[in-house]
Scaffold this motif. Structure first.
Motif, mmCIF file in Angstrom:
data_model
loop_
_atom_site.group_PDB
_atom_site.id
_atom_site.type_symbol
_atom_site.label_atom_id
_atom_site.label_comp_id
_atom_site.label_asym_id
_atom_site.label_seq_id
_atom_site.Cartn_x
_atom_site.Cartn_y
_atom_site.Cartn_z
ATOM 1 N N SER A 160 -13.098 4.981 -5.107
ATOM 2 C CA SER A 160 -11.710 5.093 -5.547
ATOM 3 C C SER A 160 -11.631 5.275 -7.055
ATOM 4 C CB SER A 160 -10.917 3.850 -5.144
ATOM 5 O OG SER A 160 -10.778 3.756 -3.748
ATOM 6 N N MET A 193 -7.007 6.033 -1.650
ATOM 7 C CA MET A 193 -6.593 4.925 -0.797
ATOM 8 C C MET A 193 -7.510 4.786 0.421
ATOM 9 S SD MET A 193 -4.131 3.548 -2.466
ATOM 10 C CE MET A 193 -3.269 2.453 -1.327
ATOM 11 N N ALA A 244 0.799 4.006 -2.959
ATOM 12 C CA ALA A 244 0.446 5.414 -2.700
ATOM 13 C C ALA A 244 1.546 6.356 -3.154
ATOM 14 C CB ALA A 244 0.157 5.605 -1.210
ATOM 15 N N PHE A 273 -1.598 0.103 -8.787
ATOM 16 C CA PHE A 273 -2.868 0.132 -8.066
ATOM 17 C C PHE A 273 -3.662 -1.137 -8.363
ATOM 18 C CE2 PHE A 273 -7.403 1.234 -7.823
ATOM 19 C CZ PHE A 273 -7.482 1.741 -6.543
ATOM 20 N N ALA A 287 0.830 -1.206 0.000
ATOM 21 C CA ALA A 287 0.000 0.000 0.000
ATOM 22 C C ALA A 287 0.864 1.255 0.000
ATOM 23 C CB ALA A 287 -0.924 0.001 1.213
#
Length: 243
Positions: free
Chosen positions: A83, A72, A56, A229, A52
């Motif tokens: 999202s 996120m 990000a 992602f 994660a």
């Protein structure tokens, strides 16, 4: 470095080249899923937290930290739809900016192709501020503000003292509107107007082409970020893909 199943804050910091405090900040901002705690109160992270964090950080360049945080956060709250909507809005924003840049370039190329005599000796039809604003589709207040910034210099009617916009000022106004819609600040716009006034439309075109290159780089960052992602969602939020 070989990472254990349970990762410490320092492990995430070292793996991504940031400080321990930044890791904590990212968790507080919702960029990471909430971490569990050990019996002694230490945060216990996993490979998901590391993924994660990398996701990000990769998104921030194309989507900005503010939008990335919202993307996120929604994902970690189980709302993939939100999202994706935020991602789509960024792509639409970039597409609109790209369109404005292309329109600006088209206008500047058209202007550059005109003989100098036509650019300077166009029959002058002076317009009042309201008429000028309507022609370019902006508010009267915008023209007043741009005048305060030194971008416009309308003359004054000797009797009524009303502002009058001749063809030269209308030409400047059209360029201002195009460049503002393309996201330029006033310093850049002033530079472009100065180049046009000096008959150097080629330099003005170069300025706008640089903006197009910036948008291309940003779009490419978004493309690369979306690959990470998608992998993160598939690997750690698989249950959301079928929703």
């Amino acid at each position: 470095m070989v990472l254990r199943d349970s990762l410490r804050t320092i492990d995430l910091a070292r793996a991504t080249g940031i400080s321990v405090q930044q890791v904590r900040n990212y968790e507080a901002w919702g960029l990471l899923p909430a971490a569990s705690r050990s019996k002694s109160g230490y945060r216990l992270y996993t490979q998901r937290h590391l993924a994660a964090l990398k996701t990000a950080r990769g998104m921030a360049g194309g989507y900005s930290w503010q939008r990335t945080s919202a993307i996120m956060q929604a994902l970690h709250q189980g709302d993939l739809s939100v999202s994706l909507a935020l991602i789509d809005s960024r792509h639409a924003e970039l597409a609109n900016k790209r369109l404005q840049v292309e329109q600006t370039l088209s206008a500047l190329h058209t202007l550059a192709a005109q003989p100098a005599s036509l650019q300077s000796a166009h029959p002058s039809q002076s317009l009042h501020v309201g008429e000028a604003a309507r022609q370019v589709g902006v508010r009267v207040s915008a023209l007043h503000f741009w005048e305060q910034q030194g971008l416009l210099r309308p003359v004054r009617d000797q009797d009524s003292r009303y502002r009058l916009y001749d063809e030269q000022q209308m030409q400047r106004l059209r360029v201002i509107v195009l460049l503002r819609e393309a996201g330029y600040n006033f310093d850049v716009i002033q530079s472009v107007l100065d180049e046009l006034a000096a008959g150097r439309s080629e330099k003005a075109i170069v300025t706008v082409e640089k903006r197009r290159e910036e948008l291309t780089r940003t779009s490419w960052l978004c493309v690369k970020a979306m690959a990470n992602f998608q992998h993160y969602v598939h690997e750690f939020c698989g249950e959301l893909e079928s929703m």
